[in-house]
Design an enzyme around this catalytic site. Structure first.
Site, PDB file in Angstrom:
ATOM      1  N   ASP A 203       0.847  -1.194   0.000  1.00 48.85           N
ATOM      2  CA  ASP A 203       0.000   0.000   0.000  1.00 48.85           C
ATOM      3  C   ASP A 203       0.884   1.247   0.000  1.00 48.85           C
ATOM      4  OD1 ASP A 203      -3.049   0.859   0.807  1.00 48.85           O
ATOM      5  OD2 ASP A 203      -1.559   2.258   1.581  1.00 48.85           O
ATOM      6  N   ILE A 204       0.627   2.144  -0.970  1.00 43.63           N
ATOM      7  CA  ILE A 204       1.418   3.373  -1.075  1.00 43.63           C
ATOM      8  C   ILE A 204       1.104   4.282   0.114  1.00 43.63           C
ATOM      9  CG2 ILE A 204       1.895   5.409  -2.493  1.00 43.63           C
ATOM     10  CD1 ILE A 204       1.032   3.793  -4.924  1.00 43.63           C
ATOM     11  N   GLU A 246      -4.858   2.290  -4.203  1.00 43.20           N
ATOM     12  CA  GLU A 246      -3.394   2.273  -4.152  1.00 43.20           C
ATOM     13  C   GLU A 246      -2.854   0.981  -3.540  1.00 43.20           C
ATOM     14  OE1 GLU A 246      -4.688   4.599  -0.411  1.00 43.20           O
ATOM     15  OE2 GLU A 246      -5.444   4.149  -2.409  1.00 43.20           O
TER      16      GLU A 246
END
Length: 327
Positions: A203-204, A246
C-alpha cells in the site's frame, strides 16, 4: 418489481458486476422450476456447467466491461432438475443509485434449435449434391477456407478479450478477479502438495496527499510506476495484481514466512530508493503465509492486519502476520 416485467413473456435476471443475482422475474422462475429464494443472492454461474462458465467468462464479462452490453449470447442454464436449458441472453450494464447493475433478458431457444437442426440437415444434403459437381465442390472448398480463417480470427479475438477481462487497465497488472481465482487455485492445490505460499499487500503511503498535492494524473503515474517496479522485481511464478485504489497484492508460490518477509523488504527498499517525480514515495507492506487452517478470507485478513501494523508503526516498513500477537 413491476407486475408487467414480472410476468413478461421472457426471463429477466438482474445481477451485480460480480455476478450475484439481485432480482428475477416469475416467468424465469416458472420455466426453470426455482423459487425466488433459490436464486436471489446466489451467483448466476451456479446455474452453469463448466463449459458454459467458460463461455460466460470469455464473452459476457469482456463485452460488458468494454461495451456495456452483450447481444445474443447463446448459453445453457441448469433448471431445478439439473437439465441444461438453452437460452439467448441480451444484457446491459447501468448504474442504479451508484451501484453497477447488469440487466439480462433470457429467451428460451428450444424451437429455434429445432429450426437450426433442420437447416443443418438441409445444408448437409445440399453440400452432398454440390459435391457431385466439380465446379460447386471448388466453391465449397473456398467457403471452408474462409470459415477457417474467420474461426482463427475469432479465437484470437476471444483470447484478447479474456486477457482484457483479467487485466487492470491503468497499470497493466492482473486485476482483482484474476488474483482471487489464482489464490483459490493455490489453496485447492495446497491440500495435495503442501507447498507453502505467501501473500503480500503493498500500500502506497500517503497516496491521498499525492493526489491532493499533484493531481490525480500524477497519482495515476505513481500507480503505473509502482506497478512496473512490482513487475520488474517479481519472480517468474509470482502473481502481482492491483487489488484496488493504491493497494497491490503479490502471491508468492513456494515461499515460506521468512522468505516472504525478505522479498517484501527487498521490494520496500527498491520503492523507497526509486526516483519519483513527486519526491520520495514509500510503501507499507503486510505479509502472511498460508497455513492448513486458513481460507482465502483469513489469509487476506492476516495480511491486512499486518499492513495495518506497518501503517500504525510509522509506515515504510514490512510486517509479517506471524510476528503479531495471537488473537
Amino acid at each position: 418489481m413491476d407486475p408487467r416485467l414480472n410476468e413478461a413473456p421472457c426471463g429477466y435476471v438482474s445481477i451485480t458486476h460480480e455476478g450475484l443475482i439481485m432480482d428475477v422475474n416469475q416467468t424465469f422462475l416458472d420455466k426453470m422450476g426455482y423459487a425466488r429464494s433459490d436464486l436471489v443472492n446466489q451467483h448466476v454461474e451456479a446455474m452453469m456447467s463448466t463449459a458454459n462458465k467458460l463461455i460466460f467468462h470469455s464473452y459476457f464479462y469482456p463485452f460488458i466491461n468494454l461495451n456495456g452490453q452483450v447481444e445474443e449470447l447463446f448459453i445453457g442454464l441448469k433448471n431445478s432438475s439439473g437439465q441444461s436449458i438453452p437460452y439467448l441472453l441480451n444484457g446491459r450494464r447501468f448504474d442504479h443509485e451508484g451501484v453497477e447493475v447488469i440487466d439480462c433478458i433470457l429467451m428460451q431457444m428450444g424451437k429455434r434449435i429445432d429450426y437450426e437442426q433442420e437447416l443443418r440437415s438441409a445444408k448437409k444434403q445440399t453440400e452432398e449434391a454440390y459435391r457431385e459437381k466439380e465446379q460447386a465442390f471448388a466453391k465449397l472448398e473456398h467457403i471452408h477456407k474462409e470459415i477457417e480463417k474467420k474461426q482463427a480470427e475469432l479465437i484470437e479475438m476471444n483470447a484478447l478479450l479474456v486477457e482484457l477481462s483479467t487485466t487492470d487497465k491503468l497499470t497493466g497488472l492482473k486485476n482483482r478477479r484474476f488474483f482471487q481465482e489464482k489464490l483459490t487455485e493455490l489453496i485447492d492445490g495446497y491440500s495435495r502438495t503442501r507447498q507453502p505460499f505467501s501473500l503480500l499487500i503493498v500500500d502506497i503511503d500517503h497516496f491521498k496527499r499525492i493526489n491532493d498535492t499533484f493531481g490525480h494524473q500524477t497519482g495515476d503515474d505513481v500507480l503505473e510506476k509502482l506497478a512496473s517496479i512490482l513487475k520488474a522485481h517479481s519472480r517468474q511464478d509470482d502473481i502481482a495484481a492491483r487489488y484496488g485504489g493504491e493497494e497491490f497484492v503479490i502471491i508468492l508460490p513456494n515461499t515460506d514466512g521468512p522468505e516472504s518477509r525478505r522479498i517484501a523488504e527487498h521490494l520496500r527498499t527498491i520503492i523507497a530508493d526509486t526516483a519519483w517525480q513527486t519526491g520520495t514515495v514509500t510503501a507499507s507492506v503486510g505479509a502472511a503465509t498460508f497455513t492448513p487452517e486458513d481460507s482465502a478470507a483469513t489469509l487476506l485478513e492476516k495480511a491486512d492486519r499486518a499492513l495495518y501494523v506497518s501503517k500504525e508503526t510509522g509506515r515504510n516498513r514490512v510486517t509479517h502476520a506471524m510476528d503479531l500477537p495471537q488473537g
